[in-house]
Design an enzyme around this catalytic site. Structure first.
Site, PDB file in Angstrom:
ATOM      1  NE  ARG A 165      -1.940   1.906   3.411  1.00 23.47           N
ATOM      2  CZ  ARG A 165      -1.866   1.830   4.734  1.00 23.47           C
ATOM      3  NH1 ARG A 165      -2.510   0.895   5.386  1.00 23.47           N
ATOM      4  NH2 ARG A 165      -1.120   2.677   5.418  1.00 23.47           N
TER       5      ARG A 165
ATOM      6  CG  HIS B 268      -6.597   2.630   6.051  1.00 20.70           C
ATOM      7  ND1 HIS B 268      -6.921   1.423   5.468  1.00 20.70           N
ATOM      8  CD2 HIS B 268      -7.726   3.050   6.671  1.00 20.70           C
ATOM      9  CE1 HIS B 268      -8.181   1.130   5.736  1.00 20.70           C
ATOM     10  NE2 HIS B 268      -8.697   2.094   6.462  1.00 20.70           N
TER      11      HIS B 268
ATOM     12  CE1 TYR C 116       0.764   2.680   8.740  1.00 21.68           C
ATOM     13  CE2 TYR C 116      -0.475   4.293  10.021  1.00 21.68           C
ATOM     14  CZ  TYR C 116      -0.306   3.559   8.865  1.00 21.68           C
ATOM     15  OH  TYR C 116      -1.196   3.708   7.835  1.00 21.68           O
TER      16      TYR C 116
END
Lengths: 361, 326
Positions: A259, A263, A272
């Site tokens: 990805r 998100h 993160y």
């Protein structure tokens, strides 16, 4: 010692990160370079579409949006292998597959722009596909139920569901592949493993070395493919669809990708994950990889690329305009699709909502 | 004509509709060879085959989700939750998809499915086998919640539920599965959904109930009649969408209302009816509305369960209180 069961998981890749072909046995579709150019063009238009969506969100014209950046090979590979009569049960970012099946960018904008009409796909075959499914992995059971309907009615159709690496942790996924195996259903489950479930990395989802092998326990065919290599994705899909269509069993395909974006637009992945990891992932970019392969075969070049991008820009501008010009639904719309026929009790509430609306004007 | 029980009426309705509509399929745990743990699907697999009477893997989530998928493809699945207490894993599929797909796709995808579940207590069953939780479903838009209370209504309402183009929860009061028999012609005639049934006419007090409590409530009406009190008894049957008009008309006549249900009191569906009476029928009321319900506790294991379930006496006393108040 006797062995009760034994398994291995094949890993399939045709193009490496640079777009060099690593095996000679190209499947038939990949030998048709015109078709490969068409697939590339859709991957590129998906990327243009995605960038446009994010720009719309950043300028306040769209709500939260889930980007598909980096998933183009996986998604277009899935969608292009399916037949029109098959059914897709997606999660919420498989635009590459959906655009191939006729979903219009304006419908995607409409959905993330706060309008249910975005789920009312107008074009076949998308019109008989499921709508985006936000509750994780629940759509897998809709594919299993569809496949059961096809089996009962003797229809040669296949139901395909897509989920993420995180989704493969959910009971709905396990339940779906379990009944697919037990009932020999024409179903293909594709785990688009993009390494991140919002902030939670793949290794926290499962101790299994591959996610594909989860299908072994269900009695399904399982394969792991390079999800950034559209030839590998589509080949695995074609094989799986063919088997399912012929009553030879369902499959789990794990498409390993990354990805590249957040998100959703409400997320900030820098919280993160490290920059280097994302940089390394960009080196495996599915779009660039296929471009290199096509350029080496002299069927694509920068000039064509620029021309197609310009066409995509026009297409998306047109779609954005269509979306922005769409009038908000009347307030009665929130009542009108609750039941086939509005119950008397609900009609009173609709009247109230309409009267409030009239007062406001 | 044969006399049949409530559970036999369920079987009769399923068999009738399966014979007349090949898109109807039955699925669940033990619904096949075993005919269901209460025998609701007895003999159906023999008649209609393993695909149309399908034993599923033992996973309620799977049953619920597969039901949504089949219904979305134009089939009419009738799923069984073996007991109401096992329905919780199904709720995500029911609330997020079954009840919602028509709305969220502007009518493109619909879910003409039925979820049946043996409901309620009073059969000396093990733990988690006696729940009454219909109120958890009545707050979900797009869903019908139906509870039959007699063999004839089980037959007619189940046919209607299967034919309905929207999802229906069909909760079967298992305590009265075999309470009595009545003649139920197998004529395929459905009863209307979304309407209350007035089971007994009366003038002094309205008793509103559903499911197994219809038994105690009718008994209470008899006891009241013996004392010269005329009670009207309403079986709500379809909780949502609610036919409040029938209740309001009755209360306009009697001026008094007792609501009886076995689910816990707080936020039970009786609270909705009481609130509606307060909103819309305040000036018809001669006495405060009474509720006779289960307690706000978990239904106890079976040594105590009959102390939990509303009794005939409690209904009689509540009715008398409404009369004493005015």
């Amino acid at each position: 010692m006797s062995i009760a069961a034994k398994f291995e998981i094949e890993y399939l890749q045709y193009l490496d990160a640079e777009g060099k072909q690593v095996r000679d046995d190209l499947p038939a579709f990949a030998q048709d370079l015109d078709q490969m150019v068409e697939l590339y063009k859709l991957m590129l238009s998906t990327r243009v579409f995605d960038a446009k969506s994010i720009a719309l969100q950043r300028t306040g014209k769209l709500g939260t949006y889930a980007s598909c950046l980096g998933h183009e090979a996986a998604h277009v590979g899935i969608g292009s292998a399916m037949k029109p009569e098959d059914v897709l049960a997606p999660s919420y970012r498989e635009y590459g597959a959906q655009l191939y099946r006729g979903v219009q960018p304006r419908e995607v904008y409409m959905y993330w722009g706060g309008d249910e009409r975005g789920n009312d796909y107008q074009n076949e075959p998308a019109r008989h596909d499921f709508a985006w499914s936000v509750p994780i992995a629940t759509q897998c059971l809709h594919a299993a139920g569809s496949a059961l309907a096809f089996k009962i009615r003797g229809e040669k159709r296949v139901a395909v569901c897509t989920i993420g690496d995180g989704g493969s942790s959910k009971g709905d996924f396990y339940g779906a592949i379990n009944i697919a195996g037990a009932q020999n259903l024409p179903m293909v489950a594709v785990i688009v493993n993009n390494q991140w479930a919002i902030s939670v990395p793949r290794k926290i989802q499962s101790g299994a070395p591959t996610l594909a092998q989860k299908g072994i326990a269900a009695g399904l065919y399982c394969i792991q493919v390079d999800g950034n290599d559209i030839i590998a994705v589509r080949k695995a899909m074609e094989d799986a669809l063919e088997r399912a269509r012929n009553g030879e069993g369902g499959s789990v395909i794990e498409a390993v990708t990354y990805r590249l974006g957040d998100h959703t637009t409400a997320d900030d992945a820098r919280r993160y994950r490290g920059e280097q990891e994302v940089k390394d992932a960009w080196a495996k970019d599915p779009v660039k990889r296929l471009k290199n392969w096509l350029v080496a075969r002299k069927v694509w070049d920068d000039k064509k690329e620029e021309a197609w991008k310009a066409e995509c820009d026009d297409w998306m501008d047109n779609e954005v305009n269509a979306y922005l010009e769409t009038k908000t639904q009347p307030v009665s719309a929130m009542f009108d699709y609750t039941f086939a026929e509005i119950p008397a009790d609900l009609e009173k509430q609709r009247d109230l909502a309409l009267s409030l609306e009239n007062k406001a004007h | 004509m044969a006399q049949i029980t409530l559970i036999e009426a369920v079987t009769q309705a399923l068999a009738y509709e399966m014979a007349h509509d090949e898109s109807v399929v039955v699925l669940g745990e033990d619904v096949g060879v075993n005919g269901g743990v209460f025998r609701a699907t007895q003999g159906l697999q023999e008649k209609f085959g393993e695909l149309r009477v399908l034993d599923t893997p033992l996973d309620e989530t799977t049953i619920a989700g597969v039901t949504v998928g089949m219904a979305a493809q134009g089939m009419k699945p009738v799923a069984e939750a073996q007991f109401e207490g096992f329905i919780y894993p199904m709720m995500e599929q029911i609330a997020c998809h079954a009840a919602r797909l028509r709305n969220r796709t502007r009518g493109r995808i619909t879910v003409p499915a039925v979820w049946r579940a043996p409901w309620g207590g009073g059969i000396r069953a093990p733990e988690h086998h006696s729940e009454a939780n219909e109120h958890l479903f009545t707050n979900i838009p797009g869903l019908r919640v139906v509870l039959p209370s007699s063999p004839a209504r089980a037959y007619g309402l189940l046919l209607a539920a299967i034919r309905d183009p929207d999802p229906v929860m069909f909760f079967e009061p298992k305590r009265i599965y075999r309470q009595y028999k009545e003649e139920v012609p197998d004529d395929g005639e459905a009863l209307p959904l979304d309407v209350c049934f007035v089971l007994r006419d009366g003038t002094d007090v309205t008793l509103v109930t559903w499911g197994a409590q219809v038994k105690e409530t009718l008994e209470a009406a008899d006891a009241l009649a013996a004392e010269g009190i005329s009670a009207e008894v309403i079986d709500v049957a379809t909780l949502t969408p609610l036919d409040f008009d029938t209740i309001a008309e009755s209360v306009a006549k009697t001026g008094r209302c007792v609501i009886v249900h076995e689910a816990p009191k707080t936020a039970g569906f009786g609270a909705e009816i009481a609130a509606r009476l307060a909103e819309e029928c305040m000036y018809d009321l001669l006495a405060p509305v009474e509720r006779v319900t289960g307690f706000d506790t978990h239904i106890p294991l079976f040594r105590l369960e009959m102390k939990y379930l509303p009794s005939t006496e409690r209904v009689v006393e509540a009715a008398k209180r409404t009369l004493a108040a005015s």
